[in-house]
Design an enzyme around this catalytic site. Structure first.
Site, PDB file in Angstrom:
ATOM      1  N   LYS A 189      -6.693   7.800  26.026  1.00  0.00           N
ATOM      2  CA  LYS A 189      -6.726   7.741  24.560  1.00  0.00           C
ATOM      3  C   LYS A 189      -8.008   8.431  24.101  1.00  0.00           C
ATOM      4  O   LYS A 189      -9.001   8.448  24.819  1.00  0.00           O
ATOM      5  CB  LYS A 189      -6.792   6.284  24.098  1.00  0.00           C
ATOM      6  CG  LYS A 189      -5.683   5.412  24.651  1.00  0.00           C
ATOM      7  CD  LYS A 189      -4.442   5.560  23.856  1.00  0.00           C
ATOM      8  CE  LYS A 189      -3.359   4.617  24.344  1.00  0.00           C
ATOM      9  NZ  LYS A 189      -2.033   5.017  23.875  1.00  0.00           N
ATOM     10  N   GLY A 230      14.750  -7.892  16.951  1.00  0.00           N
ATOM     11  CA  GLY A 230      13.448  -7.327  16.550  1.00  0.00           C
ATOM     12  C   GLY A 230      13.668  -6.298  15.453  1.00  0.00           C
ATOM     13  O   GLY A 230      12.934  -5.330  15.325  1.00  0.00           O
ATOM     14  N   ALA A 231      14.728  -6.561  14.649  1.00  0.00           N
ATOM     15  CA  ALA A 231      15.159  -5.539  13.688  1.00  0.00           C
ATOM     16  C   ALA A 231      14.231  -5.377  12.498  1.00  0.00           C
ATOM     17  O   ALA A 231      14.373  -4.426  11.742  1.00  0.00           O
ATOM     18  CB  ALA A 231      16.563  -5.868  13.202  1.00  0.00           C
ATOM     19  N   ASP A 234      -0.025   0.661  30.944  1.00  0.00           N
ATOM     20  CA  ASP A 234       0.656   1.231  29.775  1.00  0.00           C
ATOM     21  C   ASP A 234       1.269   2.595  30.064  1.00  0.00           C
ATOM     22  O   ASP A 234       2.347   2.913  29.558  1.00  0.00           O
ATOM     23  CB  ASP A 234      -0.371   1.345  28.631  1.00  0.00           C
ATOM     24  CG  ASP A 234       0.267   1.723  27.306  1.00  0.00           C
ATOM     25  OD1 ASP A 234       1.335   1.172  26.998  1.00  0.00           O
ATOM     26  OD2 ASP A 234      -0.294   2.570  26.577  1.00  0.00           O
ATOM     27  N   HIS A 267       5.529   6.072  32.580  1.00  0.00           N
ATOM     28  CA  HIS A 267       5.653   7.498  32.240  1.00  0.00           C
ATOM     29  C   HIS A 267       5.079   8.442  33.304  1.00  0.00           C
ATOM     30  O   HIS A 267       5.721   9.414  33.704  1.00  0.00           O
ATOM     31  CB  HIS A 267       4.942   7.796  30.916  1.00  0.00           C
ATOM     32  CG  HIS A 267       5.247   6.831  29.821  1.00  0.00           C
ATOM     33  ND1 HIS A 267       6.485   6.277  29.656  1.00  0.00           N
ATOM     34  CD2 HIS A 267       4.478   6.315  28.827  1.00  0.00           C
ATOM     35  CE1 HIS A 267       6.461   5.457  28.600  1.00  0.00           C
ATOM     36  NE2 HIS A 267       5.259   5.464  28.091  1.00  0.00           N
TER      37      HIS A 267
HETATM   38  C1  BG6 Z   1       3.895   4.323  24.937  1.00  0.00           C
HETATM   39  C2  BG6 Z   1       2.552   3.688  25.118  1.00  0.00           C
HETATM   40  O1  BG6 Z   1       4.764   3.934  25.966  1.00  0.00           O
HETATM   41  O2  BG6 Z   1       3.755   5.736  24.965  1.00  0.00           O
HETATM   42  C3  BG6 Z   1       1.590   4.165  24.050  1.00  0.00           C
HETATM   43  O3  BG6 Z   1       2.688   2.279  25.033  1.00  0.00           O
HETATM   44  C4  BG6 Z   1       1.535   5.671  24.015  1.00  0.00           C
HETATM   45  O4  BG6 Z   1       0.293   3.634  24.281  1.00  0.00           O
HETATM   46  C5  BG6 Z   1       2.934   6.248  23.942  1.00  0.00           C
HETATM   47  O5  BG6 Z   1       0.779   6.042  22.883  1.00  0.00           O
HETATM   48  C6  BG6 Z   1       2.902   7.749  24.092  1.00  0.00           C
HETATM   49  O6  BG6 Z   1       4.179   8.243  23.822  1.00  0.00           O
HETATM   50  P1  BG6 Z   1       4.388   9.708  23.253  1.00  0.00           P
HETATM   51  O7  BG6 Z   1       5.863   9.873  23.220  1.00  0.00           O
HETATM   52  O8  BG6 Z   1       3.745   9.743  21.898  1.00  0.00           O
HETATM   53  O9  BG6 Z   1       3.687  10.625  24.205  1.00  0.00           O
END
Ligand code: BG6
Length: 530
Positions: A362, A29-30, A257, A262
Site C-alpha cells: 500500500k 450483505g445487500a 490480504d 491474489h
Molecule cells: C482486495 C484487498 O482483495 O484487493 C484490498 O482486500 C486490495 O486490500 C484489493 O486493495 C486490490 O484489488 P484491485 O482489483 O484494486 O487490484
C-alpha cells in the site's frame, strides 16, 4: 444448465460465451459496500451485454430495514445508466430486484426467505435455481450456511437440478487451522461443487489471459523454463492506503490480504504445467501441484526470503499522506505489515533455480500490477566490443492493470553506429485494440457461477496449500521479538517502492526490481574506434 450458446466474432477473434439458464440470486450483505460498488453494477453490465437470463431476479438480504423500493433506489444510484436505452434497461433490471430485511442468526429470516423465493419463482419461473452470495463478514459464513441448509435452501440432488450454489469472499480463514475449520463447516452443508470461493483477480481479463497467452500459443512455451528464464517478478502496487478499512486491515495485514490469494494465484497461473483441458478440476489440479512445489520458507532465516514493511508518512501523487500508524482506527504502535516482498523458489524440473520475486504494498508510488518474465542473457556476444552483460536481457511483461496489455522488450539496432542497439518494446494495449475498459472481474465470476463453471474459483486444496506455506511465516513474525533473522518490520516512506531491505533482497542475487511500466530504453553503443 446453460440454455443457449452465443458465438460471435470479436475483433476477428474467436469468442464464445454462454448464456446462463434461469435463476435467482440472493445477496447477503445487500446494504453493504461490495453489493453496491461491485455486485449490482456487474449484474447490470451482464444484462447490458445480453448475458443475463430472461428469467432472473435478485433478492438483497441484510439487517437494515428497507423496502423493495428503497433498495431499488439505492441500487439505481450504483448503475452506470446514462443513455435512454440504458435507463430503460435499468428499469427492467430493477423491477426484478427485491429486498428482505432480517438478522442472519434468526431462523425466521430463512423461513421468510424460503417463502419469498418460492413466490418469486412463481412470478419469474426461475426453476428454483439459486446462488447465494455471502457479502458478509467471514465469521458469519458458517451460521448462514447452516441456516440455509436447515431451511432446505441449499438442497441439491446429485443430478444438480435445481442447482444451489454459494459464493464466499475472502478471507477464507486467517491461517491453516481456521481455513480448515471453515472448510469443515462449509462441507457439513454443501458439496465442493456448490462452493464458489472468489478471488476477484481470477476474474480480471488480464489474469485470465495468462492461460491463453501460455497455452494458445506455441512460441513461448519452449522458453518458459529454467533454461531460458532468469527470474520472474510479480508486482501488485497500490497508491491508496487502507482507506476506511483499518478494522479489517489491522487484523489481516498484507501477507494475508494479498499473498495468500491474489499473488499466489497469479504465481500459480504463470508457473504451472499445462492442464489437460480448460476444465475447472484439471486447471485447479495443476495450480495445487504448483503451489505444493514451492519450497517452504526457512523460518530461521526468513529475512533472506521475505521483507515486511509498514508505510510512514510521505507523498503520493504529490499529496502529503499520513503514516500507517496515524491512520484512523490504527493502533499507534501497530505492527501490521502494509508491504511484503518475497523470494520464492519452486522445486520442480521446470523452475529449479529460478527465483520468483513477488511484492505488494500500500502507498507505493502508483497503482500498477504486472508480471515480468526476465529472460537470461545471451551466452556470448558477437558484437565486439560489447560483452553479454552490456546487452539488456529480453523481458516479457504481462500488464495486469491499469494499462492492460503485454509488452516484449528486445534488443534492436539503433540507426547510426554500426554496433549500436537499444531495448525496444513491442506493445499490445487492450484499450487500443478493443477500446474502452475490459469487463469488471465480478462480471465474469458472477456469470461463471450461474453457469456452474468453477474454473476461476478456488478449490479447497488450493486454499490449504497456500495457508500451509504462509502460516509458519505468520507465526514466526508474531514471535520474531528481537530475532532479526525472522524478519524485522521495516519502515518505508509513503510514495516509495518499499523498504530498502526489499531492494537488498534482490541485490543479494545480483538483481534489481523493475520500475513497473518502465522499459528503460537506453542506447548501447559499441562503435570500435580505429
Ligand atoms: C482486495 C484487498 O482483495 O484487493 C484490498 O482486500 C486490495 O486490500 C484489493 O486493495 C486490490 O484489488 P484491485 O482489483 O484494486 O487490484
Amino acid at each position: 444448465m446453460p440454455k443457449a450458446e452465443l458465438r460471435y466474432d470479436c475483433v476477428s477473434g474467436l469468442c464464445v460465451d454462454t448464456l446462463p439458464g434461469r435463476c435467482g440470486v440472493v445477496i447477503f450483505g445487500a446494504s453493504g459496500d461490495l453489493t453496491h460498488r461491485k455486485l449490482m453494477p456487474a449484474l447490470f453490465s451482464l444484462a447490458r451485454r445480453g448475458l443475463l437470463p430472461e428469467r432472473f431476479f435478485v433478492v438483497g438480504c441484510a439487517r437494515t430495514r428497507m423496502s423493495d423500493t428503497a433498495f431499488r433506489d439505492k441500487v439505481r444510484q450504483a448503475l452506470p445508466a446514462t443513455t435512454p436505452a440504458d435507463r430503460r434497461l435499468a428499469d427492467r433490471f430493477l423491477n426484478a430486484c427485491y429486498y428482505l430485511p432480517g438478522n442472519y442468526d434468526e431462523p425466521r429470516t430463512y423461513r421468510a426467505l424460503s417463502k419469498r423465493l418460492t413466490a418469486l419463482h412463481g412470478r419469474h419461473k426461475t426453476g428454483l435455481n439459486h446462488f447465494f452470495y455471502l457479502a458478509i463478514p467471514p465469521a458469519l459464513y458458517g451460521d448462514v450456511v447452516a441456516q440455509l441448509n436447515r431451511a432446505g435452501l441449499v438442497d441439491q440432488k446429485s443430478a444438480g437440478r435445481p442447482w444451489r450454489r454459494v459464493i464466499v469472499e475472502k478471507p477464507i480463514g486467517r491461517d491453516l487451522s481456521s481455513a480448515m475449520d471453515l472448510d469443515r463447516v462449509l462441507h457439513q452443508h454443501l458439496r465442493e461443487n456448490q462452493i464458489y470461493r472468489i478471488d476477484h483477480y481470477l476474474g480480471k481479463e488480464t489474469v485470465q489471459n495468462i492461460l491463453m497467452f501460455r497455452f494458445a500459443n506455441l512460441i513461448f512455451e519452449p522458453l518458459w523454463n529454467q533454461q531460458y528464464v532468469d527470474h520472474v517478478q510479480i508486482t501488485v502496487a497500490e497508491a491508496i492506503g487502507i482507506e476506511h478499512r483499518a478494522g479489517y486491515f489491522e487484523q489481516t495485514g498484507l501477507l494475508r490480504d494479498m499473498f495468500q490469494n491474489h499473488m499466489f494465484q497469479m504465481l500459480a497461473l504463470v508457473a504451472m504445467e499445462p492442464p489437460a483441458s480448460f476444465d475447472a478440476d484439471r486447471l485447479r489440479d495443476e495450480k495445487t501441484k504448483l503451489l505444493r512445489s514451492i519450497r517452504p520458507f526457512p523460518t530461521d532465516a526468513l529475512d533472506r526470503h521475505l521483507v515486511r514493511g509498514q508505510y510512514r508518512q510521505g507523498r503520493v501523487d504529490g499529496q502529503p499522506v499520513r503514516g500507517y500508524r496515524a491512520e484512523d482506527g490504527v493502533h499507534p504502535q501497530s505492527r501490521t505489515e502494509t508491504f511484503v516482498a518475497a523470494k520464492i523458489l519452486i522445486d520442480n524440473w521446470r523452475w529449479q533455480g529460478v527465483p520468483f520475486y513477488l511484492r505488494s504494498g500500500k502507498r507505493l508510488p502508483r497503482r500498477v500490477s504486472e508480471i515480468a518474465i526476465a529472460f537470461r542473457r545471451v551466452p556470448h556476444s558477437i558484437f565486439h566490443p560489447l560483452a553479454p552483460q552490456h546487452l539488456m536481457p529480453d523481458t516479457l511483461v504481462l500488464n495486469v492493470q491499469p494499462e492492460e496489455g503485454i509488452s516484449l522488450t528486445i534488443q534492436a539496432k539503433c540507426p547510426g553506429g554500426k554496433v549500436c542497439m537499444m531495448p525496444l518494446s513491442m506493445d499490445f494495449r487492450y484499450n487500443q485494440v478493443f477500446g474502452g475498459n475490459p469487463p469488471e472481474a465480478y462480471e465474469r465470476l458472477l456469470l461463471d457461477c450461474m453457469l456452474g463453471d468453477q474454473t476461476l474459483f478456488i478449490r479447497n486444496d488450493n486454499v490449504e496449500v497456500s495457508w500451509a506455506l504462509l502460516t509458519p511465516v505468520l507465526e514466526a513474525w508474531e514471535m520474531a521479538g528481537r530475532q532479526p533473522a525472522r524478519g524485522k518490520l521495516q519502515g518505508y516512506r509513503a510514495g516509495s517502492w518499499g523498504p530498502a531491505a526489499a531492494h537488498r533482497l534482490l541485490a543479494r542475487d545480483g538483481r534489481k526490481w523493475r520500475t513497473p511500466g518502465n522499459a528503460r530504453p537506453a542506447c548501447v553503443a559499441g562503435e570500435a574506434r580505429s
